[in-house]
Write a protein that holds these residues in place. Structure first.
Motif: not given
Length: 211
Positions: A139-142, A145-147, A171-177, A189-198
């Motif tokens: 899993v990586t980030l898109s 921005e946004g919620a 962990s984070t639970t998000v909606e596919v938008t 924003a979602a990736f920041e909730q579960v990532r390891e620093p750096g």
């Protein structure tokens, strides 16, 4: 009057003890040298992980654009423009992190490492574990921005996905938008909730469809 020699003699037992001590010191030094020479610099390893994550994010966005161009609809032009802006931002992050700007790698599912299921009973989201999907996917980030939200090439908008980083139990639970080029991409924003620093890549992820 002749001078008497004051040279000291060492018994065989003492000689053996001194030889053993010298060998231990030499061996310890050799071990320390070997350990130092074999260890990769921590900064180099972290930089490699950062670059790999950014390259994967860029590749997934490129894959999404290819899909939109191959099967266009009324919204494809706007989606492509949005993802091109995201790619430009990822390239800026690559340059700032010392990576090769424009380096691309798509997310290809790997064999899922054997591990015990994550304990989802006491996480911050309060959502019980659901059906595991996309086993083996990273899993990586898109880059959007946004919620907190996710995009996917397998699940329609409105689907609830729970992503757990098994390396730190966040962990984070998000909606596919929106749609994307891989099973699950988290926005910034979602990736920041579960990532390891750096890090910009989660290698050991548990992805669940919930709700």
């Amino acid at each position: 009057m002749p001078r008497t020699s004051r040279r000291r003699t060492i018994s065989p037992k003492k000689k053996l003890a001194l030889l053993v001590s010298a060998a231990a010191v030499a061996g310890g030094g050799a071990f320390a040298l070997a350990a130092t020479s074999n260890a990769a610099p921590a900064g180099q390893a972290q930089s490699s992980t950062v670059c790999e994550g950014l390259a994967t994010a860029l590749g997934n966005n490129e894959k999404f654009i290819e899909g939109q161009r191959a099967n266009p609809d009324a919204q494809s032009e706007a989606r492509i423009a949005n993802r091109e802006a995201v790619i430009a931002e990822i390239e800026r992050k690559q340059e700032a992190s010392g990576c090769t700007p424009g380096e691309s790698a798509q997310d290809t599912p790997a064999e899922q490492p054997a591990s015990a299921p994550a304990d989802t009973s006491g996480d911050a989201t309060g959502v019980a574990g659901g059906e595991q999907v996309c086993a083996g996917s990273t899993v990586t980030l898109s880059g959007e921005e946004g919620a907190p939200a996710a995009s996917s090439n397998q699940f329609p908008p409105g689907t609830q996905l729970k992503v757990t980083n098994l390396d730190n139990n966040k962990s984070t639970t998000v909606e596919v938008t929106s749609t994307s080029g891989s099973c699950t991409l988290l926005n910034n924003a979602a990736f920041e909730q579960v990532r390891e620093p750096g890090k910009f890549l989660i290698r050991r992820a548990l992805i669940e469809k919930v709700g």
